[in-house]
Scaffold this motif. Structure first.
Motif, mmCIF file in Angstrom:
data_model
loop_
_atom_site.group_PDB
_atom_site.id
_atom_site.type_symbol
_atom_site.label_atom_id
_atom_site.label_comp_id
_atom_site.label_asym_id
_atom_site.label_seq_id
_atom_site.Cartn_x
_atom_site.Cartn_y
_atom_site.Cartn_z
ATOM 1 N N ALA A 122 22.151 2.507 31.054
ATOM 2 C CA ALA A 122 22.829 3.208 32.143
ATOM 3 C C ALA A 122 23.975 4.063 31.618
ATOM 4 O O ALA A 122 24.153 5.215 32.043
ATOM 5 N N THR A 123 24.758 3.524 30.700
ATOM 6 C CA THR A 123 25.893 4.300 30.201
ATOM 7 C C THR A 123 25.427 5.470 29.345
ATOM 8 O O THR A 123 26.019 6.552 29.389
ATOM 9 N N LEU A 124 24.353 5.277 28.570
ATOM 10 C CA LEU A 124 23.860 6.377 27.745
ATOM 11 C C LEU A 124 23.236 7.471 28.612
ATOM 12 O O LEU A 124 23.393 8.668 28.343
ATOM 13 N N ARG A 125 22.548 7.075 29.673
ATOM 14 C CA ARG A 125 22.034 8.075 30.628
ATOM 15 C C ARG A 125 23.181 8.894 31.217
ATOM 16 O O ARG A 125 23.091 10.122 31.323
ATOM 17 N N PRO A 162 15.971 11.533 25.554
ATOM 18 C CA PRO A 162 14.628 11.122 25.986
ATOM 19 C C PRO A 162 14.214 11.847 27.260
ATOM 20 O O PRO A 162 15.048 12.147 28.121
ATOM 21 N N THR A 163 12.936 12.125 27.374
ATOM 22 C CA THR A 163 12.418 12.807 28.569
ATOM 23 C C THR A 163 11.494 11.930 29.391
ATOM 24 O O THR A 163 11.134 12.292 30.515
ATOM 25 N N THR A 164 11.094 10.783 28.841
ATOM 26 C CA THR A 164 10.236 9.847 29.561
ATOM 27 C C THR A 164 10.815 8.441 29.424
ATOM 28 O O THR A 164 11.635 8.166 28.538
ATOM 29 N N GLU A 165 10.359 7.551 30.312
ATOM 30 C CA GLU A 165 10.821 6.169 30.226
ATOM 31 C C GLU A 165 10.395 5.529 28.915
ATOM 32 O O GLU A 165 11.121 4.712 28.342
ATOM 33 N N ALA A 166 9.215 5.906 28.423
ATOM 34 C CA ALA A 166 8.757 5.365 27.146
ATOM 35 C C ALA A 166 9.692 5.783 26.013
ATOM 36 O O ALA A 166 9.996 4.985 25.115
ATOM 37 N N GLU A 167 10.151 7.024 26.055
ATOM 38 C CA GLU A 167 11.085 7.488 25.026
ATOM 39 C C GLU A 167 12.435 6.777 25.145
ATOM 40 O O GLU A 167 13.069 6.458 24.139
ATOM 41 N N TRP A 168 12.871 6.532 26.377
ATOM 42 C CA TRP A 168 14.109 5.789 26.569
ATOM 43 C C TRP A 168 13.988 4.384 25.970
ATOM 44 O O TRP A 168 14.897 3.902 25.283
#
Length: 382
Positions: A122-125, A162-168
């Motif tokens: 959350a903080t990195l987002r 990241p652009t996708t949840e998988a990348e996150w």
């Protein structure tokens, strides 16, 4: 393995720690004469524990795929306190009353001088969102979300978003795995060392205050995209010519009237002023420093490491009658001073390399640090 502090001059690509490299507590602790003294003996004789939370320089290979491709060695090392580790290792080598603990990882993995987020994702987002809203290379306030930063302090890109949840999930998994090998070990080692040190001196009936010092460096200029470290900081953000000593107080070391509740000083004001006086004398003798080359709480108040020390075993929790005191102070040295003129001149020019360490200057600064602390010890004894 011991963390590395010396790197070949002329390399332009980021320095990496081989994947799977795990650091143990014994790799991170330094003190004088370890061949003839145990750690227990060193703890009993030490009155100062120094830590360098940002001294690590090479990045764990686990996180390398998440770095932006244009990230050079100069940009990498500028985002560390690379100059601090050789100096404090040398200081610990020549002063048997010092113990030093070193972070083997750079702050890009996670900054241990910030509170560890409960929700890293959350903080990195949030940090990425603030950077995106500000625009490329624009100043952005990352307060509260900067334990892992997507940009350097020059606001130069550091991590690929990241652009996708998988990348996150991949990014967070790699950073968590890397952190467990180094920065997490450093944090636990430092906390355990402080507890053992405090308990040892309690048992010995020590009455002289103990001190823990968080040791840093910062340049008064920041980087341009071409690698030149030549953009002057705003006046309010500039360090004095040698060092700023911080106890989260005001410019005299006294408690700040506007401090938040429970955010008291981490070192008694009179002792901080005595320490500053000892630094002025030592660095005046060793380097011709003027009195105003050493300041208090300007421009930084001090961060997580001294806050944590204060709130765990510090001056707010103990009395002289109940046992040894632990003061906590942050030293923010001017990087230009630590590195010397030749290295700074090289960094002011465009490039992707980093100058080699001046070992003679390292030794001279370490000896001035020892002289300063010897002078401060004299004030305690008096």
């Amino acid at each position: 393995m011991r963390p590395l502090t010396a790197w070949a001059e002329g390399e332009t690509s980021p320095a990496l720690i081989p994947a799977g490299t795990a650091f143990a507590p014994g790799d991170l602790i330094f003190y004088a004469n370890p061949e003839s003294r145990s750690l227990e003996q060193a703890l009993a004789e030490a009155d100062l524990v120094v830590s360098c939370p940002h001294s690590g320089s090479a990045a764990p290979e686990e996180v390398a795929r998440h770095l932006v491709p244009e990230y050079t060695r100069r940009l990498q090392f500028d985002y560390t306190d690379l100059s601090t580790a050789p100096i404090v290792r040398r200081w610990a080598q020549i002063d048997p009353r010092v113990i030093y603990v070193e972070n083997p990882h750079p702050r890009l993995v996670r900054d241990p001088n910030r509170a560890k987020p409960e929700d890293v994702k959350a903080t990195l987002r949030e940090a990425f969102e603030r950077v995106r809203a500000a625009g490329p290379l624009q100043r952005v306030d990352l307060s509260g979300v900067d334990a892992i930063r997507p940009v350097t302090f020059s606001f130069y890109p550091l991590l690929k978003e990241p652009t996708t949840e998988a990348e996150w999930e991949a990014l967070l998994g790699d950073f968590e795995a890397a952190g467990a090998l180094g920065v997490d070990v450093y944090e636990e080692t430092r906390r355990t060392l402080l507890r053992r040190w405090f308990q040892t001196h309690q048992g010995l009936g020590t009455r002289t205050p103990l001190t823990t010092l968080s040791f840093h460096d910062t340049m008064n200029t920041t980087t341009r995209p071409d690698g030149a470290v030549g953009v002057e900081r705003a006046e309010k953000d500039r360090l004095p010519n040698v060092v700023s000593l911080s106890n989260r107080g005001d410019a005299e070391g006294n408690p700040r009237p506007d401090a938040a509740p429970f955010d008291g000083v981490t070192m008694q004001p009179e002792r901080l002023r005595n320490l500053a006086g000892a630094f002025r004398e030592a660095f005046g003798a060793g380097f011709g420093a003027a009195p105003n080359d050493i300041s208090l709480n300007q421009p930084y108040l001090g961060s997580q490491e001294i806050i944590e020390a204060r709130d765990t075993v510090g001056i707010g929790r103990r009395t002289r009658e109940a046992g040894p005191l632990i003061d906590a102070v942050q030293a923010e040295f001017l990087r230009e001073f630590l590195m010397g003129e030749a290295a700074v001149e090289a960094l002011h020019s465009p490039g992707a390399t980093w100058p080699s360490t001046d070992e003679d200057r390292v030794d001279a600064i370490a000896r001035s640090c020892k002289a300063a602390w010897d002078g401060y010890r004299t004030t305690l004894a008096g």
